[in-house]
Scaffold this motif. Structure first.
Motif, PDB file in Angstrom:
ATOM      1  N   GLU A  69     -41.521 -86.268 -55.413  1.00  0.00           N
ATOM      2  CA  GLU A  69     -42.857 -86.765 -55.736  1.00  0.00           C
ATOM      3  C   GLU A  69     -42.968 -87.131 -57.216  1.00  0.00           C
ATOM      4  OE1 GLU A  69     -45.318 -83.606 -54.399  1.00  0.00           O
ATOM      5  OE2 GLU A  69     -45.173 -84.165 -52.282  1.00  0.00           O
ATOM      6  N   ALA A  70     -42.303 -86.367 -58.074  1.00  0.00           N
ATOM      7  CA  ALA A  70     -42.304 -86.685 -59.500  1.00  0.00           C
ATOM      8  C   ALA A  70     -41.656 -88.040 -59.748  1.00  0.00           C
ATOM      9  CB  ALA A  70     -41.582 -85.593 -60.281  1.00  0.00           C
ATOM     10  N   ALA A  71     -40.550 -88.303 -59.063  1.00  0.00           N
ATOM     11  CA  ALA A  71     -39.885 -89.600 -59.203  1.00  0.00           C
ATOM     12  C   ALA A  71     -40.776 -90.725 -58.701  1.00  0.00           C
ATOM     13  CB  ALA A  71     -38.557 -89.585 -58.443  1.00  0.00           C
ATOM     14  N   ALA A  72     -41.495 -90.472 -57.603  1.00  0.00           N
ATOM     15  CA  ALA A  72     -42.406 -91.482 -57.068  1.00  0.00           C
ATOM     16  C   ALA A  72     -43.561 -91.744 -58.036  1.00  0.00           C
ATOM     17  CB  ALA A  72     -42.945 -91.031 -55.712  1.00  0.00           C
ATOM     18  N   ALA A  73     -44.056 -90.684 -58.685  1.00  0.00           N
ATOM     19  CA  ALA A  73     -45.136 -90.844 -59.662  1.00  0.00           C
ATOM     20  C   ALA A  73     -44.674 -91.696 -60.844  1.00  0.00           C
ATOM     21  CB  ALA A  73     -45.620 -89.478 -60.141  1.00  0.00           C
ATOM     22  N   LEU A  74     -43.461 -91.441 -61.324  1.00  0.00           N
ATOM     23  CA  LEU A  74     -42.906 -92.261 -62.403  1.00  0.00           C
ATOM     24  C   LEU A  74     -42.856 -93.729 -61.997  1.00  0.00           C
ATOM     25  CD1 LEU A  74     -39.870 -90.282 -63.909  1.00  0.00           C
ATOM     26  CD2 LEU A  74     -42.062 -90.788 -65.001  1.00  0.00           C
ATOM     27  N   ALA A  75     -42.396 -93.984 -60.791  1.00  0.00           N
ATOM     28  CA  ALA A  75     -42.288 -95.361 -60.318  1.00  0.00           C
ATOM     29  C   ALA A  75     -43.665 -96.025 -60.227  1.00  0.00           C
ATOM     30  CB  ALA A  75     -41.592 -95.387 -58.955  1.00  0.00           C
ATOM     31  N   LEU A  76     -44.663 -95.293 -59.752  1.00  0.00           N
ATOM     32  CA  LEU A  76     -46.015 -95.836 -59.664  1.00  0.00           C
ATOM     33  C   LEU A  76     -46.546 -96.219 -61.037  1.00  0.00           C
ATOM     34  CD1 LEU A  76     -47.746 -93.431 -57.092  1.00  0.00           C
ATOM     35  CD2 LEU A  76     -47.515 -95.910 -56.844  1.00  0.00           C
ATOM     36  N   ALA A  77     -46.393 -95.315 -61.995  1.00  0.00           N
ATOM     37  CA  ALA A  77     -46.899 -95.575 -63.348  1.00  0.00           C
ATOM     38  C   ALA A  77     -46.194 -96.770 -63.977  1.00  0.00           C
ATOM     39  CB  ALA A  77     -46.731 -94.332 -64.208  1.00  0.00           C
ATOM     40  N   ARG A  78     -44.896 -96.810 -63.847  1.00  0.00           N
ATOM     41  CA  ARG A  78     -44.128 -97.894 -64.474  1.00  0.00           C
ATOM     42  C   ARG A  78     -44.410 -99.236 -63.806  1.00  0.00           C
ATOM     43  NH1 ARG A  78     -38.747 -94.056 -65.187  1.00  0.00           N
ATOM     44  NH2 ARG A  78     -39.482 -93.033 -67.105  1.00  0.00           N
ATOM     45  N   ALA A  79     -44.711 -99.215 -62.508  1.00  0.00           N
ATOM     46  CA  ALA A  79     -45.086-100.451 -61.826  1.00  0.00           C
ATOM     47  C   ALA A  79     -46.399-101.019 -62.368  1.00  0.00           C
ATOM     48  CB  ALA A  79     -45.207-100.206 -60.324  1.00  0.00           C
ATOM     49  N   LEU A  80     -47.234-100.140 -62.924  1.00  0.00           N
ATOM     50  CA  LEU A  80     -48.488-100.572 -63.548  1.00  0.00           C
ATOM     51  C   LEU A  80     -48.296-100.952 -65.004  1.00  0.00           C
ATOM     52  CD1 LEU A  80     -50.872 -97.846 -62.044  1.00  0.00           C
ATOM     53  CD2 LEU A  80     -50.856-100.282 -61.461  1.00  0.00           C
TER      54      LEU A  80
END
Length: 231
Positions: A69-80
Motif C-alpha cells: 500500500e505504501a508503494a501504491a501511495a507513492l505511485a498515486l502521489a507521483r502521478a499527480l
C-alpha cells in the motif's frame, strides 16, 4: 463555508492559514479517498496560489500488505506530480493500537516536516465524529470544541484546510478525476469505536435529524468560541 466547492474552500482556507504560493507544505498522505482528494486539489491549484507540496505516507507496518500500500501511495502521489516518500514507524506503547499508531504517525510527520506545516484531510464528518466521541467520554468545553483548523501536535503545526468540507464531496472529487484510492480494511472494522460511530451512530442521527453532522460541527465551533472567551 460548509456548502462551498472543495477546491474553493481549500484555496480560501490556505490563505486564512497563512500558507501562500510557494510556501512549503507537507501532506499526511494515506492514499485513502480523503487525503487523495486533498493532494489532487492542491496539485490543481493555480501557480499563484499553490504551495510547494511534499506528500508523506506513514507505513505503520501493522498489516502484511502495508508495504504494498505504501508503494501504491507513492505511485498515486507521483502521478499527480507531487514529491512523495514513505516513513516506516514502530507502533508500540500504552493504550489501544489506534492511539499508538496515531502518536507514532504524528511524531514521524513532525520529524520529517522539519518546521513545515503538515496538512491533513480531516473533514466536517471527522469533526462531528470527534465531538461525539469526546462527549461520550465526558469531555469538557475544550474537548467538545473538536479539532482546530490549526493546532500543534507532537511539535508540528497541523493544518486542516478541509475541515468545513463534507467527506462525500471529497469522494466526488476522487471519482470525477478517475482516481483509485487505497482502501484500508481496518476502516470497516467495527471493533474500533470511530468506525462503529461512523457506520451506525452517524447514519442513525442523520435519519432522526437530517443535517446532524453540520449541526454538531457548528456546536463545536460555538464551543471553541466560548472556550476561547473563558480562557
Amino acid at each position: 463555508m460548509e456548502g462551498r466547492d472543495p477546491a474553493a474552500a481549500l484555496e480560501a482556507n490556505l490563505g486564512a492559514l497563512g500558507i501562500g504560493p510557494g510556501a512549503e507544505l507537507v501532506v499526511a498522505f494515506s492514499g485513502g479517498a480523503d487525503s487523495l482528494a486533498l493532494l489532487a486539489l492542491l496539485a490543481q491549484l493555480p501557480d499563484g496560489v499553490r504551495p510547494a507540496v511534499e506528500a508523506i505516507h506513514v507505513d505503520h507496518g501493522l498489516r502484511p500488505e502495508s508495504a504494498q500500500e505504501a508503494a501504491a501511495a507513492l505511485a498515486l502521489a507521483r502521478a499527480l506530480g507531487v514529491r512523495a516518500r514513505v516513513l516506516r514507524v514502530d507502533v508500540s506503547g500504552r493504550g489501544g493500537v489506534e492511539e499508538a499508531a496515531r502518536k507514532a504517525r504524528y511524531r514521524a510527520l513532525a520529524r520529517a516536516a522539519g518546521g513545515r506545516p503538515v496538512a491533513t484531510a480531516h473533514t466536517l464528518d471527522d469533526q462531528a465524529e470527534t465531538v461525539l466521541l469526546r462527549l461520550a467520554r465526558g469531555a469538557g468545553l475544550r474537548g467538545v470544541s473538536g479539532m482546530r483548523a490549526s493546532a500543534t501536535v507532537a511539535g508540528a503545526r497541523i493544518v486542516r484546510p478541509l475541515l468545513q468540507v463534507r467527506r462525500a464531496a471529497l469522494r466526488a472529487v476522487v471519482d470525477r478525476l478517475g482516481l483509485r484510492p487505497i482502501e484500508d480494511p481496518t476502516n470497516a472494522d467495527r471493533r474500533f469505536a470511530r468506525n462503529r460511530l461512523r457506520a451506525e451512530v452517524i447514519p442513525a442521527l442523520e435519519a432522526i435529524a437530517p443535517g446532524s453532522v453540520r449541526a454538531i460541527a457548528r456546536f463545536a465551533a460555538l464551543a471553541a468560541e466560548d472556550e476561547a472567551y473563558l480562557a
